[in-house]
Design a protein around this motif. Structure first.
Motif, PDB file in Angstrom:
ATOM      1  N   ASP A 151       0.749  -1.277   0.133  1.00 30.68           N
ATOM      2  CA  ASP A 151       0.142   0.033   0.077  1.00 30.68           C
ATOM      3  C   ASP A 151       1.029   1.209  -0.083  1.00 30.68           C
ATOM      4  O   ASP A 151       2.213   1.164   0.098  1.00 30.68           O
ATOM      5  CB  ASP A 151      -0.881   0.132   1.173  1.00 30.68           C
ATOM      6  N   LYS A 152       0.348   2.360  -0.244  1.00 29.32           N
ATOM      7  CA  LYS A 152       1.062   3.889  -0.190  1.00 29.32           C
ATOM      8  C   LYS A 152       1.875   3.728   1.034  1.00 29.32           C
ATOM      9  O   LYS A 152       3.043   4.370   0.942  1.00 29.32           O
ATOM     10  CB  LYS A 152       0.054   4.901  -0.162  1.00 29.32           C
ATOM     11  N   GLU A 153       1.487   3.638   2.120  1.00 34.28           N
ATOM     12  CA  GLU A 153       2.495   3.956   3.575  1.00 34.28           C
ATOM     13  C   GLU A 153       3.620   3.010   3.367  1.00 34.28           C
ATOM     14  O   GLU A 153       4.602   3.362   3.757  1.00 34.28           O
ATOM     15  CB  GLU A 153       1.433   3.576   4.582  1.00 34.28           C
ATOM     16  N   GLN A 154       3.151   1.525   3.049  1.00 35.32           N
ATOM     17  CA  GLN A 154       4.480   0.602   2.875  1.00 35.32           C
ATOM     18  C   GLN A 154       5.588   1.219   1.831  1.00 35.32           C
ATOM     19  O   GLN A 154       6.743   1.069   2.189  1.00 35.32           O
ATOM     20  CB  GLN A 154       3.949  -0.702   2.555  1.00 35.32           C
ATOM     21  N   GLN A 155       4.874   1.711   0.557  1.00 35.70           N
ATOM     22  CA  GLN A 155       5.793   2.173  -0.282  1.00 35.70           C
ATOM     23  C   GLN A 155       6.807   3.168   0.153  1.00 35.70           C
ATOM     24  O   GLN A 155       7.872   3.424  -0.096  1.00 35.70           O
ATOM     25  CB  GLN A 155       4.972   2.505  -1.628  1.00 35.70           C
ATOM     26  N   LYS A 156       6.051   4.189   0.964  1.00 33.88           N
ATOM     27  CA  LYS A 156       6.692   5.422   1.525  1.00 33.88           C
ATOM     28  C   LYS A 156       7.906   4.857   2.596  1.00 33.88           C
ATOM     29  O   LYS A 156       9.227   5.228   2.466  1.00 33.88           O
ATOM     30  CB  LYS A 156       5.887   6.183   2.350  1.00 33.88           C
ATOM     31  N   LYS A 157       7.522   3.858   3.262  1.00 36.39           N
ATOM     32  CA  LYS A 157       8.476   3.399   4.418  1.00 36.39           C
ATOM     33  C   LYS A 157       9.814   2.748   3.596  1.00 36.39           C
ATOM     34  O   LYS A 157      10.924   2.890   3.980  1.00 36.39           O
ATOM     35  CB  LYS A 157       8.060   2.364   5.124  1.00 36.39           C
ATOM     36  N   LEU A 158       9.296   1.874   2.354  1.00 34.99           N
ATOM     37  CA  LEU A 158      10.460   1.090   1.646  1.00 34.99           C
ATOM     38  C   LEU A 158      11.290   2.304   1.307  1.00 34.99           C
ATOM     39  O   LEU A 158      12.705   2.019   0.844  1.00 34.99           O
ATOM     40  CB  LEU A 158       9.637   0.391   0.736  1.00 34.99           C
ATOM     41  N   LYS A 159      10.804   3.455   0.464  1.00 39.46           N
ATOM     42  CA  LYS A 159      11.751   4.260  -0.129  1.00 39.46           C
ATOM     43  C   LYS A 159      12.635   4.763   0.917  1.00 39.46           C
ATOM     44  O   LYS A 159      13.684   5.112   0.559  1.00 39.46           O
ATOM     45  CB  LYS A 159      10.741   5.433  -0.880  1.00 39.46           C
ATOM     46  N   VAL A 160      12.069   5.111   1.997  1.00 38.24           N
ATOM     47  CA  VAL A 160      13.133   5.628   3.076  1.00 38.24           C
ATOM     48  C   VAL A 160      14.315   4.715   3.257  1.00 38.24           C
ATOM     49  O   VAL A 160      15.544   4.997   3.532  1.00 38.24           O
ATOM     50  CB  VAL A 160      12.333   5.961   4.417  1.00 38.24           C
ATOM     51  N   VAL A 161      13.867   3.528   3.378  1.00 37.36           N
ATOM     52  CA  VAL A 161      14.735   2.255   3.454  1.00 37.36           C
ATOM     53  C   VAL A 161      16.090   2.214   2.443  1.00 37.36           C
ATOM     54  O   VAL A 161      17.178   2.124   2.652  1.00 37.36           O
ATOM     55  CB  VAL A 161      14.188   0.875   3.513  1.00 37.36           C
ATOM     56  N   TYR A 162      15.518   2.229   1.167  1.00 43.63           N
ATOM     57  CA  TYR A 162      16.359   2.436  -0.149  1.00 43.63           C
ATOM     58  C   TYR A 162      17.444   3.537  -0.096  1.00 43.63           C
ATOM     59  O   TYR A 162      18.676   3.387  -0.297  1.00 43.63           O
ATOM     60  CB  TYR A 162      15.489   2.323  -1.436  1.00 43.63           C
ATOM     61  N   LYS A 163      16.782   4.715   0.469  1.00 42.03           N
ATOM     62  CA  LYS A 163      17.539   5.985   0.459  1.00 42.03           C
ATOM     63  C   LYS A 163      18.724   5.712   1.517  1.00 42.03           C
ATOM     64  O   LYS A 163      19.804   6.328   1.315  1.00 42.03           O
ATOM     65  CB  LYS A 163      16.821   7.107   0.523  1.00 42.03           C
ATOM     66  N   TRP A 164      18.278   5.406   2.756  1.00 41.73           N
ATOM     67  CA  TRP A 164      19.395   5.078   3.699  1.00 41.73           C
ATOM     68  C   TRP A 164      20.282   4.123   3.499  1.00 41.73           C
ATOM     69  O   TRP A 164      21.569   4.478   3.472  1.00 41.73           O
ATOM     70  CB  TRP A 164      18.368   4.561   5.088  1.00 41.73           C
ATOM     71  N   LYS A 165      19.893   2.983   2.692  1.00 42.15           N
ATOM     72  CA  LYS A 165      21.220   2.200   2.229  1.00 42.15           C
ATOM     73  C   LYS A 165      22.069   2.985   1.184  1.00 42.15           C
ATOM     74  O   LYS A 165      23.147   2.730   1.408  1.00 42.15           O
ATOM     75  CB  LYS A 165      20.403   0.902   1.494  1.00 42.15           C
ATOM     76  N   ARG A 166      21.568   3.665   0.301  1.00 43.83           N
ATOM     77  CA  ARG A 166      22.442   4.497  -0.547  1.00 43.83           C
ATOM     78  C   ARG A 166      23.364   5.256   0.343  1.00 43.83           C
ATOM     79  O   ARG A 166      24.424   5.512  -0.138  1.00 43.83           O
ATOM     80  CB  ARG A 166      21.516   5.106  -1.433  1.00 43.83           C
ATOM     81  N   LEU A 167      22.733   6.201   1.090  1.00 41.14           N
ATOM     82  CA  LEU A 167      23.706   6.750   1.826  1.00 41.14           C
ATOM     83  C   LEU A 167      24.811   6.099   2.769  1.00 41.14           C
ATOM     84  O   LEU A 167      26.031   6.349   2.551  1.00 41.14           O
ATOM     85  CB  LEU A 167      23.010   7.652   3.072  1.00 41.14           C
ATOM     86  N   GLU A 168      24.416   4.895   3.265  1.00 36.85           N
ATOM     87  CA  GLU A 168      25.477   4.246   3.795  1.00 36.85           C
ATOM     88  C   GLU A 168      26.504   3.547   3.024  1.00 36.85           C
ATOM     89  O   GLU A 168      27.671   3.563   3.264  1.00 36.85           O
ATOM     90  CB  GLU A 168      24.828   3.004   4.690  1.00 36.85           C
ATOM     91  N   GLN A 169      26.027   3.124   1.768  1.00 32.63           N
ATOM     92  CA  GLN A 169      26.903   2.740   0.776  1.00 32.63           C
ATOM     93  C   GLN A 169      27.697   3.827   0.403  1.00 32.63           C
ATOM     94  O   GLN A 169      28.861   3.600   0.134  1.00 32.63           O
ATOM     95  CB  GLN A 169      26.102   2.423  -0.696  1.00 32.63           C
ATOM     96  N   GLU A 170      27.409   5.075   0.144  1.00 37.22           N
ATOM     97  CA  GLU A 170      28.210   6.163  -0.122  1.00 37.22           C
ATOM     98  C   GLU A 170      29.335   6.353   0.932  1.00 37.22           C
ATOM     99  O   GLU A 170      30.597   6.790   0.515  1.00 37.22           O
ATOM    100  CB  GLU A 170      27.341   7.458  -0.354  1.00 37.22           C
ATOM    101  N   LYS A 171      28.954   6.370   2.029  1.00 36.39           N
ATOM    102  CA  LYS A 171      30.260   6.360   3.065  1.00 36.39           C
ATOM    103  C   LYS A 171      31.052   5.245   2.983  1.00 36.39           C
ATOM    104  O   LYS A 171      32.428   5.627   3.012  1.00 36.39           O
ATOM    105  CB  LYS A 171      29.243   6.245   4.381  1.00 36.39           C
TER     106      LYS A 171
END
Length: 408
Positions: free
Chosen positions: A219-239
Motif C-alpha cells: 500500500d501507499k504507506e508501505q511504499q513510503k517506508k520502503l523508499k526511506v529504507v532504500y535511500k538510507w542504504k544508498r547513503l550508507e553505501q556512499e560512506k
C-alpha cells in the motif's frame, strides 16, 4: 592283459576326475564326499549378507561421473556378482546398463566392495550369485536453504550488530577471491568498477520498483517506508565508497566486503519492518529461489554457517554473466517461424572448481527455447570459485539465470 586292464581303469578314473572338474561339480574323495564345490547358487538356506549398511557404503563410495552429471544422464544400473565362500565379491558384471560412464562407475564401486558374510547350505559356505540395482539420480539444488524461522532468527541476531562494529577482511585468500571475481566480469577494470560504484550513489532517483509493489501488494504507506529504507542504504553505501578512496578500488572493495555484506543484512531487517507477515513470507520464498549454497567443504567439518548472506557474490553486472549469455544465445528458427517468445529460467550449479554443472530448466517456455538456453549455460567458461569467509573454504553456488526470447 592285466596290465592293459589296469591302465584302462586308471585312465577311466582320471577321465572321471577331469569330467567332474569340467562340470564344476567338485572332486570326489575315497568316501564319496565333495571336497571342492564351485557351484554357484541362487537359492540357499542363508543368503549372503553385507556387513554393515550397504546403502550408506555405496553412497560414500560412488562418484557421479562428470560427463553424466553435466548432461543430466540418470538411471538404474543392474549389477550381478558372486559372493564367494570367503565372502569376497567376484565376477562383477553389468546386467542392464544405462550409459557407459554410469556402467563403468557401477563396476568400479562393486569391485572394491568389502567382504560379505557368505551364503550357507547345510551349514557350509557356498558361492552365491547376487543381483543389485544401483540408482544414479541427479538431485536439483543440493543446497539446504534457510527456513523462514532461521531467516528471522538470523535477522534478529545480526541486526543488533552496528555496521561500525564490522571489521575489514584481512585474509589474503578471501581478498584475492573477490578481486578475481570482479576482474572476471569487469572488462573495463577499475574504470568499469567505478561506474558500478557510481550507480550505488544516492544521487540516483530512489524509488520502489513497480513490479515489487505489484507482486507484494504494497500500500501507499508501505511504499513510503520502503523508499526511506532504500535511500538510507544508498547513503550508507556512499560512506563506504568514500572510505575506499580512489586507488585500488577492486582490492579496497574486497577488503570492505564484510561491511557491504552486513549492510545487506541490515537492509533486510528494515525491509521486514515495511511488510506484513504474509507479504514478508512471500518475499522470503522468492529470495530463496534466487540464491542457494551447496556446501562442499574441503575438510571434514561441515560448512553449516548458512553463510551466503555474507558472501556478497554477484555474478551479474557490467560485462557479467547476463551479457555473456545474450552474446551467445541464438534464437531458434522454428521458434521464430511460430512466433514463440518468453522467458526461460535456467538453474545451474557452480562447483568448487568453478565449473558449471547440473544445468536444468526451472521455468519452461518451449522445447526449442529451453534447449537453446541449456546449451548456452553449459558452454559458460569456468568461474572463480566462491569461498566461505567464515570457514575459509570453497563452496558451490546454485544460481538461476533468466533468458528472454523476444522477437523484434
Amino acid at each position: 592283459m592285466k596290465m592293459i586292464k589296469l591302465i584302462s581303469k586308471t585312465c577311466y578314473k582320471l577321465y572321471v576326475v577331469l569330467f567332474c572338474c569340467i562340470l564344476n561339480t567338485g572332486v570326489l574323495n575315497a568316501s564319496n564326499r565333495l571336497d571342492v564345490d564351485t557351484t554357484v547358487y541362487v537359492v540357499a538356506d542363508e543368503g549372503p549378507k553385507f556387513k554393515g549398511d550397504m546403502t550408506q557404503w555405496i553412497g560414500e563410495n560412488v562418484q557421479y561421473p562428470q560427463v553424466a552429471w553435466d548432461n543430466g544422464i540418470m538411471g538404474k544400473v543392474i549389477v550381478a556378482f558372486i559372493v564367494e565362500k570367503d565372502g569376497k565379491v567376484s565376477n562383477v558384471q553389468v546386467v542392464r546398463g544405462v550409459h557407459e560412464s554410469l556402467d563403468a562407475e557401477a563396476l568400479r564401486v562393486f569391485n572394491k566392495m568389502p567382504a560379505w558374510k557368505p551364503a550357507k547350505i547345510n551349514g557350509e559356505n557356498v558361492r552365491y550369485r547376487f543381483t543389485c540395482p544401483l540408482m544414479f539420480n541427479i538431485e536439483r539444488a543440493v543446497a539446504e536453504p534457510y527456513s523462514y524461522d532461521e531467516f528471522i532468527a538470523m535477522l534478529e541476531r545480526e541486526g543488533k550488530i552496528p555496521l561500525e562494529n564490522i571489521q575489514e577482511e584481512t585474509d589474503p585468500v578471501i581478498i584475492q577471491m573477490y578481486v578475481a571475481q570482479k576482474q572476471q566480469f569487469l572488462k573495463g577494470g577499475e574504470s568499469a568498477f567505478k561506474l558500478v560504484l557510481d550507480r550505488m550513489s544516492p544521487s540516483y532517483n530512489v524509488r520502489v520498483p513497480a513490479n515489487f509493489i505489484r507482486e507484494y501488494k504494497l500500500d501507499k504507506e508501505q511504499q513510503k517506508k520502503l523508499k526511506v529504507v532504500y535511500k538510507w542504504k544508498r547513503l550508507e553505501q556512499e560512506k563506504l565508497i568514500k572510505r575506499m578512496g580512489k586507488k585500488d578500488l577492486i582490492k579496497r572493495f574486497a577488503e570492505l566486503s564484510p561491511l557491504f555484506a552486513h549492510l545487506n543484512i541490515l537492509e533486510e531487517v528494515k525491509i521486514r519492518e515495511c511488510m506484513n507477515p504474509e507479504q514478508h513470507l512471500l518475499y522470503f520464498n522468492d529470495l530463496m529461489k534466487e540464491k542457494m549454497i551447496a556446501h562442499e567443504p574441503d575438510g571434514n567439518e561441515p560448512c553449516s554457517c548458512k553463510c551466503f548472506y555474507r558472501l556478497n557474490v554477484s555474478l551479474h553486472g557490467i560485462g557479467g554473466i547476463q551479457n555473456r549469455i545474450m552474446r551467445e544465445v541464438k534464437y531458434p528458427m522454428i521458434a521464430q517461424e511460430h512466433n514463440i517468445q518468453g522467458k526461460v529460467v535456467v538453474g545451474f550449479l557452480i562447483n568448487t572448481d568453478g565449473r558449471v554443472s547440473d544445468v536444468h530448466v526451472v521455468q519452461s517456455v518451449d522445447p526449442s527455447l529451453d534447449a537453446e538456453s541449456v546449451r548456452v549455460i553449459r558452454q559458460l567458461p569456468p568461474f572463480i570459485p566462491v569461498i566461505c569467509p567464515i570457514h575459509k573454504r570453497k563452496v558451490a553456488v546454485y544460481y538461476t539465470a533468466p533468458i528472454n526470447f523476444k522477437l523484434q
